[in-house]
Design a protein around this motif. Structure first.
Motif, PDB file in Angstrom:
ATOM      1  N   UNK A  62      -2.874 -17.990 -19.095  1.00 58.02           N
ATOM      2  CA  UNK A  62      -1.866 -18.887 -19.665  1.00 58.02           C
ATOM      3  C   UNK A  62      -1.836 -18.761 -21.189  1.00 58.02           C
ATOM      4  N   UNK A  63      -0.654 -18.465 -21.743  1.00 56.21           N
ATOM      5  CA  UNK A  63      -0.523 -18.191 -23.170  1.00 56.21           C
ATOM      6  C   UNK A  63       0.701 -18.908 -23.742  1.00 56.21           C
ATOM      7  N   UNK A  64       0.950 -18.672 -25.017  1.00 50.23           N
ATOM      8  CA  UNK A  64       2.026 -19.383 -25.709  1.00 50.23           C
ATOM      9  C   UNK A  64       3.398 -19.061 -25.142  1.00 50.23           C
ATOM     10  N   UNK A  65       3.573 -17.851 -24.591  1.00 46.27           N
ATOM     11  CA  UNK A  65       4.858 -17.515 -23.989  1.00 46.27           C
ATOM     12  C   UNK A  65       5.158 -18.392 -22.789  1.00 46.27           C
ATOM     13  N   UNK A  66       4.131 -18.660 -21.973  1.00 48.75           N
ATOM     14  CA  UNK A  66       4.299 -19.582 -20.845  1.00 48.75           C
ATOM     15  C   UNK A  66       4.643 -20.986 -21.355  1.00 48.75           C
ATOM     16  N   UNK A  67       3.893 -21.448 -22.364  1.00 49.32           N
ATOM     17  CA  UNK A  67       4.098 -22.805 -22.879  1.00 49.32           C
ATOM     18  C   UNK A  67       5.500 -22.974 -23.464  1.00 49.32           C
ATOM     19  N   UNK A 172       9.220 -12.874 -27.126  1.00 52.91           N
ATOM     20  CA  UNK A 172       8.931 -11.459 -27.339  1.00 52.91           C
ATOM     21  C   UNK A 172       7.538 -11.266 -27.927  1.00 52.91           C
ATOM     22  N   UNK A 173       6.893 -10.194 -27.522  1.00 51.36           N
ATOM     23  CA  UNK A 173       5.614  -9.815 -28.097  1.00 51.36           C
ATOM     24  C   UNK A 173       4.401 -10.434 -27.427  1.00 51.36           C
ATOM     25  N   UNK A 174       4.614 -11.236 -26.386  1.00 54.23           N
ATOM     26  CA  UNK A 174       3.485 -11.849 -25.696  1.00 54.23           C
ATOM     27  C   UNK A 174       3.788 -11.928 -24.205  1.00 54.23           C
ATOM     28  N   UNK A 175       2.862 -11.462 -23.403  1.00 55.79           N
ATOM     29  CA  UNK A 175       2.981 -11.540 -21.945  1.00 55.79           C
ATOM     30  C   UNK A 175       1.606 -11.294 -21.347  1.00 55.79           C
ATOM     31  N   UNK A 176       1.456 -11.651 -20.088  1.00 54.60           N
ATOM     32  CA  UNK A 176       0.175 -11.425 -19.416  1.00 54.60           C
ATOM     33  C   UNK A 176      -0.140  -9.935 -19.343  1.00 54.60           C
ATOM     34  N   UNK A 177       0.874  -9.126 -19.031  1.00 56.62           N
ATOM     35  CA  UNK A 177       0.667  -7.678 -18.957  1.00 56.62           C
ATOM     36  C   UNK A 177       0.239  -7.114 -20.300  1.00 56.62           C
ATOM     37  N   UNK A 178       0.817  -7.647 -21.389  1.00 57.79           N
ATOM     38  CA  UNK A 178       0.455  -7.181 -22.720  1.00 57.79           C
ATOM     39  C   UNK A 178      -0.994  -7.528 -23.042  1.00 57.79           C
ATOM     40  N   UNK A 179      -1.422  -8.724 -22.661  1.00 61.29           N
ATOM     41  CA  UNK A 179      -2.807  -9.123 -22.918  1.00 61.29           C
ATOM     42  C   UNK A 179      -3.788  -8.247 -22.142  1.00 61.29           C
ATOM     43  N   UNK A 180      -3.466  -7.968 -20.887  1.00 60.71           N
ATOM     44  CA  UNK A 180      -4.345  -7.115 -20.072  1.00 60.71           C
ATOM     45  C   UNK A 180      -4.401  -5.707 -20.652  1.00 60.71           C
ATOM     46  N   UNK A 181      -3.265  -5.217 -21.141  1.00 61.85           N
ATOM     47  CA  UNK A 181      -3.227  -3.888 -21.749  1.00 61.85           C
ATOM     48  C   UNK A 181      -4.126  -3.826 -22.972  1.00 61.85           C
ATOM     49  N   UNK A 182      -4.106  -4.883 -23.775  1.00 60.50           N
ATOM     50  CA  UNK A 182      -4.978  -4.917 -24.951  1.00 60.50           C
ATOM     51  C   UNK A 182      -6.455  -4.880 -24.546  1.00 60.50           C
ATOM     52  N   UNK A 183      -6.789  -5.634 -23.508  1.00 59.25           N
ATOM     53  CA  UNK A 183      -8.184  -5.681 -23.053  1.00 59.25           C
ATOM     54  C   UNK A 183      -8.633  -4.318 -22.539  1.00 59.25           C
ATOM     55  N   UNK A 184      -7.783  -3.673 -21.751  1.00 62.72           N
ATOM     56  CA  UNK A 184      -8.128  -2.355 -21.208  1.00 62.72           C
ATOM     57  C   UNK A 184      -8.249  -1.329 -22.332  1.00 62.72           C
ATOM     58  N   UNK A 185      -7.326  -1.419 -23.288  1.00 60.87           N
ATOM     59  CA  UNK A 185      -7.338  -0.460 -24.407  1.00 60.87           C
ATOM     60  C   UNK A 185      -8.616  -0.577 -25.230  1.00 60.87           C
ATOM     61  N   UNK A 186      -9.083  -1.798 -25.476  1.00 56.92           N
ATOM     62  CA  UNK A 186     -10.269  -2.028 -26.302  1.00 56.92           C
ATOM     63  C   UNK A 186     -11.476  -2.440 -25.458  1.00 56.92           C
TER      64      UNK A 186
END
Length: 337
Positions: A62-67, A172-186
């Motif tokens: 749950x992130x700011x885009x959802x809120x 724009x710029x925030x989503x669950x998929x984007x967060x998971x991508x960041x975690x996998x990348x780093x």
């Protein structure tokens, strides 16, 4: 002073307590629940008849885009009651994929959002008329991008056709998929950081590390085999080209030698020796047309003339004549007993 305290409105329950879970029964509103249009809802409704808005989703991490999406849904109309449906793990894994948070964690994350009035657990993937009627839902809020899932190009198509859909805008710029991508990348950075903080490899899923190492080794082997395969195919193609070229050269040489047998300087003749093998001989043009008679011994009588024997003629002047002379053959004497 006491009168002033009684006249001041009490703060909304959702600002000081978590949102309630939806009861098993339907809406408890006492006022008659008649169908509303968007225009009527925007003009405002009685206090005891709020506009019931439904927003559903997975809400993983749950992130700011959802809120912000829920904030838009809550503020679509002056008097709105926001129900948020959260799909279970079983349904989400079936139609979308695995989640990071469990369904209970996702339920609790939504309960503490200030814009939510009610949480509906184990929400359905597709909204049916019976579901909408049971919960007395006036409008469904979601972003206007067609959501293709469960064999449908847009699961909200029938809601839009019924005039019950109200759109929200994605952040724009925030989503669950984007967060998971960041975690996998780093991932390696996070893993090393947690190891420095005192986490053990077992706590960070040691099996996953080993599996990842095996996967990396397998990828390297595949790349190596692929490179070797390319080199092998190149060598085979190169060898095949050389063989074809040599075969063409040999073929031209064979055809040239064969044509020389039918040239103007020779005649193609065939003989048969005593063992029955056919012997081919090339006689020059200047050879005598008739050979001297053969002397036979008294003990042997001359062999009868063969039906294949033909008088020797001059060399043919053309290949056609040469092919006709191939039939000139003589039958040898039989072996003595």
């Amino acid at each position: 002073m006491e009168e002033l305290e009684h006249t001041c409105p009490l703060p909304r329950t959702t600002l000081i307590e978590p949102a309630l879970f939806t009861p098993e029964t339907s809406c408890k509103c006492r006022a008659p629940h008649e169908k509303l249009t968007v225009e009527q809802a925007r003009l405002g409704t009685p206090v005891d008849r709020p506009v019931r808005i439904y927003a559903d989703g997975i809400f993983d991490l749950f992130h700011s885009g959802h809120a912000r999406a829920l904030m838009q849904a809550k503020n679509l109309f002056p008097n709105a009651y926001l129900i948020v449906g959260v799909c279970s793990d079983e349904l989400t894994h079936k139609f979308k994929g695995f989640t990071v948070m469990t369904e209970d964690e996702r339920y609790e994350a939504l309960r503490h959002c200030r814009y939510v009035d009610e949480i509906l657990r184990d929400a359905p993937w597709t909204l049916t008329p019976d579901f909408l009627e049971k919960h007395k839902i006036d409008f469904v809020a979601h972003d206007d991008i067609p959501y293709s899932s469960a064999g449908s190009e847009d699961v909200y198509k029938h809601i839009k056709e019924a005039g019950m859909f109200v759109p929200t805008k994605r952040t724009e710029g925030i989503s669950t998929s984007d967060l998971i991508t960041r975690i996998v990348r780093d991932y390696d950075v996070y893993a090393r950081r947690n190891l420095q903080r005192g986490y053990t490899a077992k706590e960070l899923n040691e099996k996953k590390y080993r599996l990842q190492n095996q996967v990396d080794k397998m990828k390297e082997k595949v790349r190596t085999v692929e490179e070797k395969s390319k080199h092998f195919v190149y060598r085979v193609e190169e060898k095949s080209h050389d063989l074809i070229q040599k075969w063409e050269e040999k073929s031209r040489e064979f055809i040239g030698n064969f044509l020389e047998l039918f040239g103007p300087d020779g005649t193609w003749q065939m003989f048969q020796d005593r063992s029955g093998r056919m012997i081919q001989a090339l006689s020059p043009r200047g050879s005598p047309s008739n050979s001297p008679p053969r002397e036979f011994s008294p003990s042997r009588s001359p062999s009868p003339p063969s039906r294949w024997a033909m008088p020797r003629t001059s060399p043919p002047s053309s290949p056609k004549g040469a092919s006709a002379s191939i039939s000139s053959m003589s039958e040898g004497d039989e072996d003595e007993k």
